[in-house]
Motif scaffolding. Structure first.
Motif, mmCIF file in Angstrom:
data_model
loop_
_atom_site.group_PDB
_atom_site.id
_atom_site.type_symbol
_atom_site.label_atom_id
_atom_site.label_comp_id
_atom_site.label_asym_id
_atom_site.label_seq_id
_atom_site.Cartn_x
_atom_site.Cartn_y
_atom_site.Cartn_z
ATOM 1 N N ASN A 225 0.810 -1.220 0.000
ATOM 2 C CA ASN A 225 0.000 0.000 0.000
ATOM 3 C C ASN A 225 0.841 1.267 0.000
ATOM 4 O O ASN A 225 0.323 2.356 0.259
ATOM 5 C CB ASN A 225 -0.943 0.007 1.203
ATOM 6 C CG ASN A 225 -2.016 -1.052 1.101
ATOM 7 O OD1 ASN A 225 -2.607 -1.239 0.039
ATOM 8 N ND2 ASN A 225 -2.263 -1.759 2.189
ATOM 9 N N GLY A 226 2.123 1.133 -0.270
ATOM 10 C CA GLY A 226 2.971 2.315 -0.340
ATOM 11 C C GLY A 226 3.808 2.542 0.906
ATOM 12 O O GLY A 226 4.045 1.627 1.704
ATOM 13 N N VAL A 227 4.260 3.777 1.081
ATOM 14 C CA VAL A 227 5.191 4.139 2.165
ATOM 15 C C VAL A 227 4.603 3.809 3.528
ATOM 16 O O VAL A 227 3.420 4.054 3.798
ATOM 17 C CB VAL A 227 5.523 5.638 2.086
ATOM 18 C CG1 VAL A 227 6.336 6.069 3.301
ATOM 19 C CG2 VAL A 227 6.283 5.952 0.813
ATOM 20 N N LEU A 228 5.456 3.274 4.405
ATOM 21 C CA LEU A 228 5.054 2.978 5.777
ATOM 22 C C LEU A 228 5.265 4.232 6.629
ATOM 23 O O LEU A 228 6.399 4.689 6.811
ATOM 24 C CB LEU A 228 5.884 1.833 6.337
ATOM 25 C CG LEU A 228 5.687 0.470 5.651
ATOM 26 C CD1 LEU A 228 6.704 -0.539 6.157
ATOM 27 C CD2 LEU A 228 4.277 -0.039 5.896
ATOM 28 N N ARG A 262 -3.263 6.595 5.193
ATOM 29 C CA ARG A 262 -1.808 6.637 5.146
ATOM 30 C C ARG A 262 -1.319 7.951 4.534
ATOM 31 O O ARG A 262 -0.300 8.504 4.964
ATOM 32 C CB ARG A 262 -1.276 5.427 4.358
ATOM 33 C CG ARG A 262 0.205 5.225 4.512
ATOM 34 C CD ARG A 262 0.681 3.921 3.898
ATOM 35 N NE ARG A 262 0.198 2.732 4.603
ATOM 36 C CZ ARG A 262 0.687 1.510 4.418
ATOM 37 N NH1 ARG A 262 1.662 1.314 3.552
ATOM 38 N NH2 ARG A 262 0.199 0.480 5.082
ATOM 39 N N ARG A 263 -2.018 8.453 3.535
ATOM 40 C CA ARG A 263 -1.644 9.738 2.942
ATOM 41 C C ARG A 263 -1.715 10.857 3.984
ATOM 42 O O ARG A 263 -0.840 11.730 4.038
ATOM 43 C CB ARG A 263 -2.569 10.067 1.763
ATOM 44 C CG ARG A 263 -2.436 9.107 0.595
ATOM 45 C CD ARG A 263 -3.428 9.440 -0.518
ATOM 46 N NE ARG A 263 -3.477 8.362 -1.495
ATOM 47 C CZ ARG A 263 -3.370 8.519 -2.807
ATOM 48 N NH1 ARG A 263 -3.211 9.722 -3.310
ATOM 49 N NH2 ARG A 263 -3.427 7.480 -3.617
ATOM 50 N N ARG A 264 -2.765 10.822 4.794
ATOM 51 C CA ARG A 264 -2.896 11.847 5.827
ATOM 52 C C ARG A 264 -1.760 11.750 6.847
ATOM 53 O O ARG A 264 -1.250 12.763 7.325
ATOM 54 C CB ARG A 264 -4.261 11.720 6.508
ATOM 55 C CG ARG A 264 -5.425 12.078 5.590
ATOM 56 C CD ARG A 264 -6.750 12.119 6.342
ATOM 57 N NE ARG A 264 -7.844 12.485 5.427
ATOM 58 C CZ ARG A 264 -8.138 13.723 5.072
ATOM 59 N NH1 ARG A 264 -7.436 14.738 5.579
ATOM 60 N NH2 ARG A 264 -9.137 13.976 4.238
ATOM 61 N N ALA A 265 -1.357 10.522 7.154
ATOM 62 C CA ALA A 265 -0.258 10.339 8.097
ATOM 63 C C ALA A 265 1.049 10.873 7.518
ATOM 64 O O ALA A 265 1.822 11.556 8.218
ATOM 65 C CB ALA A 265 -0.115 8.856 8.448
ATOM 66 N N ILE A 266 1.327 10.578 6.235
ATOM 67 C CA ILE A 266 2.546 11.069 5.589
ATOM 68 C C ILE A 266 2.556 12.595 5.547
ATOM 69 O O ILE A 266 3.571 13.242 5.841
ATOM 70 C CB ILE A 266 2.663 10.498 4.162
ATOM 71 C CG1 ILE A 266 2.829 8.973 4.191
ATOM 72 C CG2 ILE A 266 3.819 11.156 3.406
ATOM 73 C CD1 ILE A 266 4.078 8.482 4.874
ATOM 74 N N TRP A 276 9.803 18.825 2.671
ATOM 75 C CA TRP A 276 9.084 19.095 1.432
ATOM 76 C C TRP A 276 8.698 17.776 0.761
ATOM 77 O O TRP A 276 9.391 16.768 0.944
ATOM 78 C CB TRP A 276 9.947 19.909 0.469
ATOM 79 C CG TRP A 276 10.307 21.274 0.968
ATOM 80 C CD1 TRP A 276 11.515 21.671 1.484
ATOM 81 C CD2 TRP A 276 9.456 22.417 1.001
ATOM 82 N NE1 TRP A 276 11.470 22.990 1.844
ATOM 83 C CE2 TRP A 276 10.215 23.482 1.560
ATOM 84 C CE3 TRP A 276 8.135 22.655 0.630
ATOM 85 C CZ2 TRP A 276 9.697 24.754 1.748
ATOM 86 C CZ3 TRP A 276 7.606 23.926 0.805
ATOM 87 C CH2 TRP A 276 8.376 24.955 1.351
ATOM 88 N N LEU A 277 7.622 17.789 -0.004
ATOM 89 C CA LEU A 277 7.170 16.587 -0.704
ATOM 90 C C LEU A 277 7.059 16.856 -2.203
ATOM 91 O O LEU A 277 6.559 17.904 -2.616
ATOM 92 C CB LEU A 277 5.803 16.139 -0.185
ATOM 93 C CG LEU A 277 5.693 15.774 1.293
ATOM 94 C CD1 LEU A 277 4.226 15.497 1.652
ATOM 95 C CD2 LEU A 277 6.556 14.559 1.624
ATOM 96 N N ILE A 278 7.539 15.911 -3.005
ATOM 97 C CA ILE A 278 7.247 15.893 -4.439
ATOM 98 C C ILE A 278 6.291 14.742 -4.675
ATOM 99 O O ILE A 278 6.601 13.586 -4.365
ATOM 100 C CB ILE A 278 8.510 15.692 -5.292
ATOM 101 C CG1 ILE A 278 9.483 16.854 -5.116
ATOM 102 C CG2 ILE A 278 8.128 15.551 -6.770
ATOM 103 C CD1 ILE A 278 10.774 16.700 -5.903
#
Length: 472
Positions: A225-228, A262-266, A276-278
């Motif tokens: 599911n992507g990044v932990l 998980r997106r909200r957590a990241i 910063w995020l790309i």
């Protein structure tokens, strides 16, 4: 044949790396002179008490270092480097940065290693737009792009809008594709020596470019599911990265789609630690995923990049970046410095494609064609484990035992099929082994053109014993 055996009793680190280093040292000292045939993988594995997989990875590594060459049935030989013309594959620094793909793929191979948009007749629409620009704006074509028309940013705002979110045009910068956008962002918001986070598997053209720019790459763990988030938090606490490059939707190459929680957590972790995020949405924009974009969750620190190469036409290498407020000018200037500037005709073609609705029309036709191809490939590889998405031009295939991804790629190459092994997508040297390859299916003319190459892939998957014989 040589009786030489590597001494792996000293040193630390993975066995395959120690074996590869022993081979390189023996070549340098003359213990393995040019033309020497290395022991067959099975024999060496038995003699030193390791698995054949370990030997396979070691041989693959010294092959990547430009020290040996070989082919199925003939064996692996030490190269006479004094007689070889320096090129991309023999310069170890260039090879380390350029990955496992050949710099100039042979023309007689079936290409399953490229994901440009399939040809569905878009050339006609593009040629008409080019003709119109030539008639209407001849002076602009003959000069440099000194002024960016607002239409260029409006087109980007429309193209990047997704999942209920859209950027303000004044925050959008047109670029020479998504890759150039990412490099401009990295250059603008970080300095040499800063750490950039990448997933262990990622679009490595960006991670390698970051290293060329003097940035240090660190990797974060992911699952299906992507990044932990927990691992990302730990990295932020311990290593203080400046930026993270992520692909939350239709991740390349795993096709993972990160769930909203998980997106909200990241986003929260990045905000708390000032990272910063790309957000690379090149493939995400082709899907029907309705999860919120990272940039919608953390607009103050997320740069969203996208382009036309995968969904409209790779020959029109255009893209855009949606920036946090007040960053557009900095990114525009940096993009010009690192790329030399944006050609007027490219930016105008891209803008007109989007604003006339032609780009969306082409993308829908591309999606229909990709769904047809994905269904065909899925039917042909039934019974084997892989991940795919009907609107994305590749699948992530697990190769059965005893195959390694590198030996499978080599065997496919020998049967005139080009694919990508997992090492092509590793952001840094890693002990993680996935036993996966990426199979792309967008470059052939139609599903009929896919059949010969997919037949080769299926035959290799069914003939696991070939994995023992694929000398590298």
């Amino acid at each position: 044949m040589t009786s030489w055996l590597p001494d792996i009793s000293n040193g630390s680190g993975p066995l395959y790396l120690r074996i590869a280093d022993c081979i390189e040292a023996a070549i340098a000292s003359g213990a393995l002179p040019a033309g020497t045939k290395l022991p067959p993988q099975r024999n060496l594995a038995y003699d030193i008490g390791v698995t054949i997989g370990t030997i396979g990875r070691a041989y693959a590594l010294v092959h990547e270092r430009g020290l040996v060459e070989g082919e199925v049935g003939r064996g692996t030989y030490v190269i006479d480097r004094s007689e070889r013309r320096p090129d991309n594959q023999n310069d170890p620094v260039t090879a380390a940065l350029s990955g496992t793909r050949l710099s100039e793929p042979p023309q007689n191979k079936i290409r399953f290693d490229t994901t440009s948009a399939p040809d569905i007749g878009q050339g006609q629409s593009i040629s008409q737009i080019l003709a119109d620009i030539g008639l209407e704006l001849p002076a602009e074509i003959s000069s440099y792009s000194r002024v960016f028309p607002v239409s260029w940013s409006q087109a980007g705002a429309r193209w990047l809008a997704r999942a209920g979110w859209s950027p303000a045009p004044e925050n959008v910068v047109p670029t020479l594709g998504a890759h150039a956008a990412a490099i401009a962002i990295i250059t603008a918001v970080s300095s040499p020596g800063d750490k950039i986070v990448f997933e262990d598997l990622t679009y490595t053209q960006v991670s390698r470019s970051a290293r060329l720019l003097g940035r240090r790459t660190i990797t974060v763990q992911s699952d299906e599911n992507g990044v932990l988030p927990d691992d990302f938090e730990k990295l932020c606490q311990q290593q203080h990265p400046k930026l993270a490059f992520l692909m939350p939707t239709a991740h390349n190459p795993t096709l993972a789609i990160m769930p909203e929680e998980r997106r909200r957590a990241i986003a929260d972790i990045a905000r708390r630690h000032g990272v910063w995020l790309i957000e690379d949405d090149v493939y995400g924009g082709m899907t029907t995923d309705e999860n919120p974009l990272l940039t919608a969750l953390a607009p103050d620190r997320t740069f969203l990049v996208g382009g036309l190469s995968k969904s409209v036409a790779a020959g029109v290498r255009g893209g855009w970046v949606a920036c946090p407020a007040h960053f557009a000018k900095r990114i525009k200037t940096t993009h010009k410095m690192v790329t030399g500037g944006l050609p007027f005709i490219l930016a105008e073609v891209c803008a007109r494609l989007v604003l006339t609705g032609k780009a969306a029309e082409i993308r829908n036709k591309v999606a229909t064609e990709l769904a047809r191809r994905e269904a065909f490939v899925r039917s042909q590889l039934e019974g084997f484990e892989f991940r795919s998405n009907p609107r994305v031009p590749f699948l992530w295939l697990k190769v059965p035992d005893p195959w390694l991804s590198g030996t499978f790629k080599k065997a496919a190459f020998d049967d005139d099929v080009l694919i990508d092994d997992e090492d092509e997508y590793k952001a840094s040297r890693s002990e993680n082994v996935y036993h996966r390859v990426r199979i792309s299916f967008s470059s052939q003319r139609d599903t009929l053109g896919l059949a010969p190459g997919i037949s080769v892939i299926r035959r290799l998957l069914e003939n696991g014993s070939s994995g023992y014989d694929a000398e590298i």
